[in-house]
Write an enzyme that holds these catalytic residues in place. Structure first.
Site, PDB file in Angstrom:
ATOM      1  N   ASN A 181      20.031 -19.178 -12.114  1.00 12.67           N
ATOM      2  CA  ASN A 181      20.491 -20.454 -11.562  1.00 12.67           C
ATOM      3  C   ASN A 181      20.521 -20.274 -10.042  1.00 12.67           C
ATOM      4  O   ASN A 181      21.429 -19.616  -9.520  1.00 12.67           O
ATOM      5  CB  ASN A 181      21.890 -20.742 -12.119  1.00 12.67           C
ATOM      6  CG  ASN A 181      22.332 -22.162 -11.877  1.00 12.67           C
ATOM      7  OD1 ASN A 181      21.686 -22.890 -11.105  1.00 12.67           O
ATOM      8  ND2 ASN A 181      23.407 -22.557 -12.484  1.00 12.67           N
TER       9      ASN A 181
ATOM     10  N   ARG B 197      17.568 -22.574 -14.910  1.00 13.97           N
ATOM     11  CA  ARG B 197      18.305 -23.820 -15.070  1.00 13.97           C
ATOM     12  C   ARG B 197      17.896 -24.753 -13.927  1.00 13.97           C
ATOM     13  O   ARG B 197      18.086 -24.436 -12.758  1.00 13.97           O
ATOM     14  CB  ARG B 197      19.804 -23.525 -15.004  1.00 13.97           C
ATOM     15  CG  ARG B 197      20.601 -24.736 -15.252  1.00 13.97           C
ATOM     16  CD  ARG B 197      22.068 -24.454 -15.218  1.00 13.97           C
ATOM     17  NE  ARG B 197      22.741 -25.718 -15.432  1.00 13.97           N
ATOM     18  CZ  ARG B 197      24.025 -25.832 -15.642  1.00 13.97           C
ATOM     19  NH1 ARG B 197      24.779 -24.775 -15.665  1.00 13.97           N
ATOM     20  NH2 ARG B 197      24.553 -27.006 -15.821  1.00 13.97           N
TER      21      ARG B 197
ATOM     22  N   HIS C 170      24.251 -32.217 -17.574  1.00 12.82           N
ATOM     23  CA  HIS C 170      25.004 -31.332 -18.482  1.00 12.82           C
ATOM     24  C   HIS C 170      24.345 -31.302 -19.860  1.00 12.82           C
ATOM     25  O   HIS C 170      25.015 -31.099 -20.875  1.00 12.82           O
ATOM     26  CB  HIS C 170      26.466 -31.799 -18.690  1.00 12.82           C
ATOM     27  CG  HIS C 170      27.317 -31.758 -17.470  1.00 12.82           C
ATOM     28  ND1 HIS C 170      28.184 -32.776 -17.141  1.00 12.82           N
ATOM     29  CD2 HIS C 170      27.454 -30.826 -16.501  1.00 12.82           C
ATOM     30  CE1 HIS C 170      28.811 -32.481 -16.019  1.00 12.82           C
ATOM     31  NE2 HIS C 170      28.378 -31.298 -15.603  1.00 12.82           N
TER      32      HIS C 170
ATOM     33  N   LEU D 183      34.264 -32.003 -19.618  1.00  9.34           N
ATOM     34  CA  LEU D 183      35.158 -32.293 -18.493  1.00  9.34           C
ATOM     35  C   LEU D 183      35.369 -31.021 -17.689  1.00  9.34           C
ATOM     36  O   LEU D 183      36.064 -30.095 -18.129  1.00  9.34           O
ATOM     37  CB  LEU D 183      36.498 -32.840 -19.005  1.00  9.34           C
ATOM     38  CG  LEU D 183      36.407 -34.016 -19.991  1.00  9.34           C
ATOM     39  CD1 LEU D 183      37.792 -34.408 -20.490  1.00  9.34           C
ATOM     40  CD2 LEU D 183      35.719 -35.217 -19.344  1.00  9.34           C
TER      41      LEU D 183
ATOM     42  N   ARG E 124      34.027 -36.035  -6.760  1.00  5.90           N
ATOM     43  CA  ARG E 124      33.072 -37.158  -6.862  1.00  5.90           C
ATOM     44  C   ARG E 124      33.761 -38.387  -7.433  1.00  5.90           C
ATOM     45  O   ARG E 124      34.574 -38.287  -8.350  1.00  5.90           O
ATOM     46  CB  ARG E 124      31.908 -36.768  -7.778  1.00  5.90           C
ATOM     47  CG  ARG E 124      30.912 -35.851  -7.130  1.00  5.90           C
ATOM     48  CD  ARG E 124      29.871 -35.392  -8.126  1.00  5.90           C
ATOM     49  NE  ARG E 124      30.051 -33.994  -8.458  1.00  5.90           N
ATOM     50  CZ  ARG E 124      29.442 -33.375  -9.463  1.00  5.90           C
ATOM     51  NH1 ARG E 124      28.597 -34.025 -10.236  1.00  5.90           N
ATOM     52  NH2 ARG E 124      29.655 -32.102  -9.686  1.00  5.90           N
TER      53      ARG E 124
ATOM     54  N   GLY F 146      35.634 -26.619 -18.284  1.00  6.28           N
ATOM     55  CA  GLY F 146      36.853 -26.121 -17.649  1.00  6.28           C
ATOM     56  C   GLY F 146      38.105 -26.943 -17.896  1.00  6.28           C
ATOM     57  O   GLY F 146      39.137 -26.406 -18.304  1.00  6.28           O
TER      58      GLY F 146
ATOM     59  N   GLU G  54      26.277 -23.082 -22.527  1.00  3.96           N
ATOM     60  CA  GLU G  54      25.001 -23.564 -21.996  1.00  3.96           C
ATOM     61  C   GLU G  54      23.965 -22.446 -21.960  1.00  3.96           C
ATOM     62  O   GLU G  54      22.778 -22.677 -22.154  1.00  3.96           O
ATOM     63  CB  GLU G  54      25.220 -24.119 -20.580  1.00  3.96           C
ATOM     64  CG  GLU G  54      26.040 -25.394 -20.588  1.00  3.96           C
ATOM     65  CD  GLU G  54      26.619 -25.751 -19.222  1.00  3.96           C
ATOM     66  OE1 GLU G  54      27.621 -25.115 -18.822  1.00  3.96           O
ATOM     67  OE2 GLU G  54      26.087 -26.645 -18.568  1.00  3.96           O
TER      68      GLU G  54
HETATM   69  P1  ADP Z   1      32.003 -26.645 -13.108  1.00  7.50           P
HETATM   70  O1  ADP Z   1      31.629 -28.080 -13.255  1.00  7.50           O
HETATM   71  O2  ADP Z   1      32.080 -26.175 -11.691  1.00  7.50           O
HETATM   72  O3  ADP Z   1      31.275 -25.712 -14.046  1.00  7.50           O
HETATM   73  P2  ADP Z   1      34.319 -25.981 -14.746  1.00  7.50           P
HETATM   74  O4  ADP Z   1      33.780 -26.389 -16.059  1.00  7.50           O
HETATM   75  O5  ADP Z   1      34.516 -24.521 -14.483  1.00  7.50           O
HETATM   76  O6  ADP Z   1      33.536 -26.643 -13.554  1.00  7.50           O
HETATM   77  O7  ADP Z   1      35.738 -26.727 -14.567  1.00  7.50           O
HETATM   78  C1  ADP Z   1      36.520 -26.599 -13.442  1.00  7.50           C
HETATM   79  C2  ADP Z   1      37.836 -27.347 -13.716  1.00  7.50           C
HETATM   80  O8  ADP Z   1      38.443 -26.754 -14.867  1.00  7.50           O
HETATM   81  C3  ADP Z   1      38.850 -27.289 -12.605  1.00  7.50           C
HETATM   82  O9  ADP Z   1      39.354 -28.595 -12.355  1.00  7.50           O
HETATM   83  C4  ADP Z   1      39.967 -26.424 -13.158  1.00  7.50           C
HETATM   84  O10 ADP Z   1      41.224 -26.907 -12.832  1.00  7.50           O
HETATM   85  C5  ADP Z   1      39.803 -26.499 -14.639  1.00  7.50           C
HETATM   86  N1  ADP Z   1      40.158 -25.215 -15.236  1.00  7.50           N
HETATM   87  C6  ADP Z   1      39.379 -24.117 -15.318  1.00  7.50           C
HETATM   88  N2  ADP Z   1      40.068 -23.089 -15.883  1.00  7.50           N
HETATM   89  C7  ADP Z   1      41.315 -23.537 -16.146  1.00  7.50           C
HETATM   90  C8  ADP Z   1      42.504 -22.979 -16.718  1.00  7.50           C
HETATM   91  N3  ADP Z   1      42.548 -21.730 -17.131  1.00  7.50           N
HETATM   92  N4  ADP Z   1      43.588 -23.775 -16.825  1.00  7.50           N
HETATM   93  C9  ADP Z   1      43.555 -25.035 -16.421  1.00  7.50           C
HETATM   94  N5  ADP Z   1      42.482 -25.633 -15.866  1.00  7.50           N
HETATM   95  C10 ADP Z   1      41.373 -24.914 -15.725  1.00  7.50           C
END
Ligand code: ADP
Length: 403
Positions: free
Chosen positions: A7, A91, A180, A209, A241, A332, A388
């Site tokens: 990536n 990717r 995604h 999300l 965003r 996340g 993914e």
């Molecule tokens: P990306 O789109 O960058 O791949 P992610 O899927 O890693 O993003 O999601 C990031 C979001 O997930 C952030 O808003 C973060 O707060 C939330 N997040 C990630 N890990 C945790 C956790 N352990 N507890 C609570 N929220 C989390």
């Protein structure tokens, strides 16, 4: 087959060596500050101490050479030579109108990817640089491109057409593409396995999300609609965003605040979303802490906007699919926050959702696939951790085997 998943960003290159037979990650890491002073390489092999070192990397070729050296290193590595890498899976964020599935990279394919540059200028340039670097350094290894947009290619015209002059669709390929894709594909596929009915009859809403967020309506295993659009800016409120807003706001603000297109773009992509509404937090965790601990009204509003939008799309997509069998949360935010799974589903009993708050609140990390609806619930609700990389590796292996 061992697939090296790459990536590439403008000054970074993330990698994972994935074994499709055992469905496991053999090593992963990343190179940062490529072309900038102070480069750094991170490398992790499961079960061993992470390894990090400084390395000046003028180009992405230097970065990929570092990666190969690490993977094949007698002490730090996990394979004995480059010959053990069966293929590279890249990717690529946007396949534009040209790619509806993964493809083997060749001159013609790369020329078409080049044409997608306009559609995602910040991403396509670095992807192409990464692909060329891998082709140069790993001459005999097949290179496969896996597009974030591909899984959404099954959307019907009524879902992908924007109601603007048709000539812009023809001239600039402006339409809904969706992103995604590998994540929506993975979690919907896993969810289909958990449902007690033929795959072609399933109706699933997948909620990815994360920092970037999107929801998809997956009917019979195929996407019929999704929230992200021409770019990953459309749809839900995200970390920074805006998601979908009244398009008139754009020209209104440009005039009132005297903003250039680039400045307006930055407002919508970097200063909006959770950050924009809360005025402080782009990270959901921080927003939630401010809501719980300080009763911060703006952080609370940001979370409520997201929860409301998720609810709204679940309803909209149930209507679009003519029913609903399951709702899946992933990524996340979806995997790690009980409230963002509970809030959108409140009051959806009439749709057949009987949410299990106890099961939802009992989820602990590391998360695994968990049912969060009651046994009596007609619609199943699941948390399914996304994967993914598995989709990219499997697709890469398939394309190579079909050569
Ligand atoms: P990306 O789109 O960058 O791949 P992610 O899927 O890693 O993003 O999601 C990031 C979001 O997930 C952030 O808003 C973060 O707060 C939330 N997040 C990630 N890990 C945790 C956790 N352990 N507890 C609570 N929220 C989390």
């Amino acid at each position: 087959m061992n697939v090296l998943i790459v990536n590439a960003g403008s000054s970074s290159l993330k990698y994972q060596l994935f074994d499709t037979a055992s469905k496991s990650v053999l090593a992963k890491g990343g190179c940062e500050r490529i072309g900038i002073e102070g480069g750094k390489v991170e490398h992790k092999v499961p079960g061993r101490e992470p390894y990090e070192f400084a390395s000046e990397m003028a180009t992405h070729e230097d970065a990929i050479r570092n990666v190969i050296a690490l993977l094949t290193d007698a002490e730090r590595g996990c394979i004995s030579s480059m010959k053990e890498i069966g293929a590279v899976g890249h990717r690529v964020v946007h396949g534009g109108p040209y790619f509806t599935s993964s493809v083997l990279a060749d001159e013609d394919v790369l020329a078409k990817v080049e044409k997608c540059r306009d559609l995602a200028p910040l991403h396509i340039g670095p992807s192409l640089t990464g692909i060329h670097a891998c082709m140069d350094v790993m001459k005999d290894v097949p290179q496969v491109l896996v597009f974030d947009t591909a899984f959404h290619a099954t959307m019907p015209e009524e879902a992908y057409l924007y109601p603007i002059p048709y000539e812009y669709f023809e001239k600039y390929h402006i339409r809904r593409y969706g992103f995604h894709g590998s994540s929506h594909k993975y979690v919907s596929r896993e969810m289909i396995k958990l449902l007690d009915k033929p795959a072609e009859e399933t109706k699933i809403v997948t909620c990815h999300l994360g920092n970037g967020s999107s929801i998809a309506a997956v009917k019979g295993g195929k996407v019929i609609d999704t929230t992200m659009g021409f770019t990953p800016l459309d749809g839900l409120i995200m970390g920074t965003r805006s998601g979908a807003i009244d398009p008139a706001i754009v020209t209104f603000l440009m005039e009132k605040e005297n903003l250039s297109p680039a400045e307006m773009n930055a407002v919508l992509n970097k200063k909006s979303g959770l950050l924009g509404v809360s005025e402080k937090y782009s990270d959901f965790r921080d927003c939630r802490m401010a809501m719980d601990n300080e009763k911060d009204p703006k952080a609370t509003a940001a979370i409520r906007v997201l929860a409301y939008q998720v609810k709204k799309y679940i309803g909209a997509y149930a209507a679009a699919m003519g029913g609903l069998d399951a709702v899946v949360f992933t990524a996340g935010i979806g995997e790690n926050n009980n409230i963002i799974r509970a809030m959108p589903l409140e009051g959806l009993e009439y749709l057949g959702i009987d949410f299990d708050h106890e099961a939802n609140d009992a989820i602990r990390r590391p998360v695994s696939t968990t049912c969060i609806s009651k046994p009596s619930s007609r619609v199943k609700v699941y948390l399914i951790p996304t994967n993914e990389e598995l989709i990219i590796a499997e697709d890469t292996e398939r394309v190579v085997s079909e050569r």
